[in-house]
Design an enzyme around this catalytic site. Structure first.
Site, short mmCIF file in Angstrom:
data_model
loop_
_atom_site.label_atom_id
_atom_site.label_comp_id
_atom_site.label_asym_id
_atom_site.label_seq_id
_atom_site.Cartn_x
_atom_site.Cartn_y
_atom_site.Cartn_z
N GLN A 132 -63.25 -18.64 -29.51
CA GLN A 132 -63.71 -17.24 -29.56
C GLN A 132 -65.19 -17.14 -29.20
O GLN A 132 -66.05 -17.60 -29.96
CB GLN A 132 -63.52 -16.73 -31.00
CG GLN A 132 -64.03 -15.33 -31.26
CD GLN A 132 -63.90 -14.96 -32.74
OE1 GLN A 132 -64.11 -15.80 -33.60
NE2 GLN A 132 -63.56 -13.72 -33.02
N GLY A 133 -65.50 -16.55 -28.05
CA GLY A 133 -66.90 -16.40 -27.62
C GLY A 133 -67.41 -15.01 -27.95
O GLY A 133 -67.48 -14.14 -27.07
N TYR A 134 -67.76 -14.80 -29.20
CA TYR A 134 -68.31 -13.51 -29.63
C TYR A 134 -69.81 -13.65 -29.96
O TYR A 134 -70.66 -13.10 -29.31
CB TYR A 134 -67.57 -13.00 -30.88
CG TYR A 134 -66.28 -12.23 -30.63
CD1 TYR A 134 -65.45 -12.51 -29.56
CD2 TYR A 134 -65.87 -11.25 -31.51
CE1 TYR A 134 -64.27 -11.82 -29.35
CE2 TYR A 134 -64.69 -10.53 -31.33
CZ TYR A 134 -63.89 -10.82 -30.24
OH TYR A 134 -62.72 -10.14 -30.05
N SER A 135 -70.13 -14.42 -31.04
CA SER A 135 -71.50 -14.49 -31.55
C SER A 135 -72.47 -15.09 -30.54
O SER A 135 -72.11 -15.99 -29.77
CB SER A 135 -71.55 -15.34 -32.82
OG SER A 135 -70.63 -14.87 -33.77
N SER A 167 -66.26 -21.88 -32.77
CA SER A 167 -65.40 -22.87 -33.42
C SER A 167 -64.47 -23.54 -32.42
O SER A 167 -63.80 -22.87 -31.63
CB SER A 167 -64.54 -22.20 -34.50
OG SER A 167 -65.35 -21.69 -35.52
N GLU A 249 -58.08 -11.50 -36.86
CA GLU A 249 -58.79 -12.66 -37.44
C GLU A 249 -58.88 -12.51 -38.96
O GLU A 249 -58.56 -13.43 -39.70
CB GLU A 249 -60.20 -12.76 -36.84
CG GLU A 249 -61.01 -13.90 -37.44
CD GLU A 249 -62.35 -14.14 -36.75
OE1 GLU A 249 -62.77 -13.31 -35.94
OE2 GLU A 249 -62.97 -15.19 -37.05
N SER A 374 -69.37 -11.09 -42.04
CA SER A 374 -69.82 -11.51 -43.38
C SER A 374 -69.27 -10.61 -44.48
O SER A 374 -68.75 -9.52 -44.23
CB SER A 374 -71.35 -11.52 -43.43
OG SER A 374 -71.80 -10.18 -43.42
N GLU A 376 -70.88 -8.85 -46.60
CA GLU A 376 -71.57 -7.55 -46.62
C GLU A 376 -71.03 -6.63 -45.52
O GLU A 376 -70.85 -5.42 -45.74
CB GLU A 376 -73.09 -7.74 -46.43
CG GLU A 376 -73.79 -8.43 -47.59
CD GLU A 376 -73.54 -9.95 -47.64
OE1 GLU A 376 -73.14 -10.52 -46.61
OE2 GLU A 376 -73.74 -10.54 -48.71
C1 LIG Z 1 -67.95 -21.82 -39.90
C2 LIG Z 1 -68.24 -20.68 -38.95
C3 LIG Z 1 -67.41 -20.52 -37.86
C4 LIG Z 1 -67.67 -19.48 -36.95
N1 LIG Z 1 -66.88 -19.38 -35.83
C5 LIG Z 1 -67.17 -18.47 -34.89
C6 LIG Z 1 -66.44 -18.43 -33.66
O1 LIG Z 1 -65.49 -19.19 -33.44
N2 LIG Z 1 -66.80 -17.53 -32.73
C7 LIG Z 1 -67.81 -16.64 -32.91
O2 LIG Z 1 -68.08 -15.85 -32.01
N3 LIG Z 1 -68.54 -16.65 -34.06
C8 LIG Z 1 -68.24 -17.55 -35.05
N4 LIG Z 1 -68.97 -17.59 -36.22
C9 LIG Z 1 -70.12 -16.69 -36.36
C10 LIG Z 1 -69.93 -15.60 -37.40
O3 LIG Z 1 -69.05 -14.60 -36.95
C11 LIG Z 1 -71.33 -15.04 -37.70
O4 LIG Z 1 -72.05 -16.07 -38.32
C12 LIG Z 1 -71.28 -13.81 -38.57
O5 LIG Z 1 -70.74 -12.72 -37.88
C13 LIG Z 1 -72.69 -13.43 -39.11
O6 LIG Z 1 -73.61 -13.35 -38.05
P1 LIG Z 1 -75.01 -14.14 -38.11
O7 LIG Z 1 -74.71 -15.57 -38.47
O8 LIG Z 1 -75.74 -13.89 -36.85
O9 LIG Z 1 -75.78 -13.51 -39.36
P2 LIG Z 1 -76.65 -12.17 -39.36
O10 LIG Z 1 -75.90 -11.11 -38.64
O11 LIG Z 1 -78.02 -12.48 -38.90
O12 LIG Z 1 -76.64 -11.81 -40.91
C14 LIG Z 1 -77.52 -12.44 -41.83
C15 LIG Z 1 -77.27 -11.82 -43.20
O13 LIG Z 1 -77.60 -10.41 -43.17
C16 LIG Z 1 -76.50 -9.65 -43.63
N5 LIG Z 1 -76.40 -8.41 -42.84
C17 LIG Z 1 -76.54 -8.29 -41.51
N6 LIG Z 1 -76.35 -7.01 -41.14
C18 LIG Z 1 -76.07 -6.30 -42.25
C19 LIG Z 1 -75.76 -4.92 -42.52
N7 LIG Z 1 -75.69 -4.00 -41.54
N8 LIG Z 1 -75.51 -4.55 -43.81
C20 LIG Z 1 -75.56 -5.47 -44.83
N9 LIG Z 1 -75.86 -6.80 -44.62
C21 LIG Z 1 -76.10 -7.19 -43.36
C22 LIG Z 1 -75.27 -10.52 -43.40
O14 LIG Z 1 -74.22 -10.19 -44.29
C23 LIG Z 1 -75.81 -11.92 -43.67
O15 LIG Z 1 -75.81 -12.18 -45.05
C24 LIG Z 1 -68.74 -18.59 -37.17
C25 LIG Z 1 -69.56 -18.75 -38.30
C26 LIG Z 1 -69.31 -19.79 -39.19
C27 LIG Z 1 -70.20 -19.93 -40.39
#
Ligand SMILES: Cc1cc2nc3c(=O)[nH]c(=O)nc-3n(C[C@H](O)[C@H](O)[C@H](O)COP(=O)(O)OP(=O)(O)OC[C@H]3O[C@@H](n4cnc5c(N)ncnc54)[C@H](O)[C@@H]3O)c2cc1C
Length: 396
Positions: A132-135, A167, A249, A374, A376
């Site tokens: 999955q190429g999202y983040s 992942s 998902e 997340s 939140e």
């Molecule tokens: C084990 C693992 C596997 C993953 N696999 C994939 C994958 O296969 N493909 C993919 O694309 N991504 C993947 N991810 C990424 C995952 O989707 C992101 O980590 C997640 O969406 C959070 O984004 P971020 O890490 O940039 O945190 P940030 O967006 O920077 O958030 C940091 C903190 O701020 C809080 N926050 C941010 N915005 C808000 C808001 N508007 N209101 C309240 N709180 C907020 C968040 O809850 C978090 O606690 C994976 C992550 C992990 C840990």
């Protein structure tokens, strides 16, 4: 009504006989054997490969998907019976991963006939792995800020940019990916494309997770090729498709391993504390966790029963994700608490394999409230879409 019950019981007998004939003996009694083989990222071999091929040919790895694309063509009720029979045998479905849990259902809903014919059968047979190429480094919770760019190159497109936390990217054959196709708009400037990972211009660099393994990667696209028949949904219309996939998902994240895995809490209590008096606080929290886990599992079951097949998840998947992951994290905490100093082991013979696994499970469980959106962010979705509360980020 009786006819329906009879038909279902006839199907149960058929499923049981087929499983008896086809599940390799070595894989029975512990579903984790199959799941661990998949999660290792290794190419399937031995009995795991045999089970994967048999299930793939039968189509029962994607039991409710249409037969026209190799699926099982079963009703939701028959699929439940099949799952019960597999649970009784202690064997897991070998056709797992993002192809079946997220991408396949989305493609069945939004794909063209040609795309379904080209991509679904290989998913049903478990032949290809998807990622999955999202983040991106600058786009996580605020996913629509993504910058990876898709541009026209005549008879095909090219993609440039960086994804992160992808992942299984190091083992993947294909990536379903959100890309920017218009920089003047945010959500309406995103498209959903399928990228072949086995080509020059795609590089993956594994990242080490706190639990010690490297299940995900930084992924770099440098002039990688995308075929023009591999965009799902319209140009600049990928956000709708991408959001739908996220619901699939999350619907897969409320149960199973995220609920804690490992040994039953009362068994752990007995092993580590015997019939010791006291510890009332731990006993109380243990029982509360078990009651919540049971209520959660029953609610999940009811939601599955109410849904028509597995094709229509809704915003309520956010509730199930937050509930299931929290219960799982609490169980992992309680597990370590009961193990005491034995729950602090990482390596060495002073700790049993189960104790070392419990520590890793506790650490990797931290990720469950981050990935798939997340904790939140799920609460934001619940407040907006389900409770109808006002969005504080928008002025009145
Ligand atoms: C084990 C693992 C596997 C993953 N696999 C994939 C994958 O296969 N493909 C993919 O694309 N991504 C993947 N991810 C990424 C995952 O989707 C992101 O980590 C997640 O969406 C959070 O984004 P971020 O890490 O940039 O945190 P940030 O967006 O920077 O958030 C940091 C903190 O701020 C809080 N926050 C941010 N915005 C808000 C808001 N508007 N209101 C309240 N709180 C907020 C968040 O809850 C978090 O606690 C994976 C992550 C992990 C840990």
């Amino acid at each position: 009504m009786l006819d329906k019950v009879d038909a279902l019981e006839a199907f149960r007998a058929e499923a049981r006989a087929w499983l008896e004939d086809n599940v390799p003996t070595s894989l029975r009694g512990d579903p984790d054997k199959v799941l661990d083989a998949f999660m290792s990222g290794e190419k399937p071999t031995g009995d795991f490969d045999l089970w994967r091929r048999r299930m793939g040919e039968k189509g029962w790895g994607a039991p409710t998907w249409p037969k026209a694309y190799g699926g099982g063509g079963l009703s939701a009720a028959e699929a439940r019976v099949l799952a019960q029979e597999m649970a009784d045998m202690g064997v897991a479905n070998p056709i797992v991963g993002m192809g079946t849990s997220m991408f396949g259902p989305t493609l069945l809903e939004y794909g063209t006939e040609d795309q379904k014919q080209r991509h679904i059968p290989a998913i049903v047979r478990g032949e290809l792995r998807w990622c999955q190429g999202y983040s991106e480094p600058g786009a996580g919770s605020d996913l629509a800020s993504l910058q990876t760019k898709l541009e026209d190159a005549g008879d095909h497109w090219v993609v440039n940019g960086q994804k992160i936390w992808t992942s299984g990217a190091q083992w993947a054959d294909w990536c379903f990916c959100l890309v920017r196709t218009d920089t003047s708009k945010k959500h309406e400037g995103i498209s959903f494309v399928l990228i072949n990972m086995r080509q020059p211009g795609v590089e993956t660099r594994p990242i080490r997770l706190i639990a010690g393994n490297s299940p995900f990667c930084e992924t770099f696209f440098t002039g990688a090729r995308v075929e023009k028949n591999d965009m799902v949904g319209p140009w600049n219309g990928g956000w709708t498709v991408g959001k739908r996939l996220l619901q699939h998902e999350r619907s897969g994240q409320g149960g199973g391993r995220v609920m804690g895995g490992g040994a039953r809490l009362p068994d752990l209590f007995e092993t580590y504390w015997g019939d010791a008096d006291g510890q009332d606080d731990v006993r109380t929290r243990m029982v509360a966790n078990m009651v919540e886990a049971k209520a959660h599992a029953l609610t999940m079951q009811r939601a599955v029963n109410d849904a028509r097949g597995n094709l229509n998840p809704s915003a309520t998947t956010s509730i199930m994700k937050n509930s299931g992951t929290r219960i799982g994290q609490e169980k992992a905490e309680l597990t370590l608490e009961m193990m005491g100093a034995q729950g602090l082991g990482w390596d060495g013979d002073d700790f049993t394999a189960d104790e070392r696994a419990a520590v890793r499970n506790w650490l990797s469980g931290k990720a469950t409230t981050i990935y798939g959106g997340s904790f939140e962010i799920q609460n934001n979705i619940i407040s907006k879409r389900i409770l109808g509360l006002p969005d504080p980020t928008k002025s009145a």
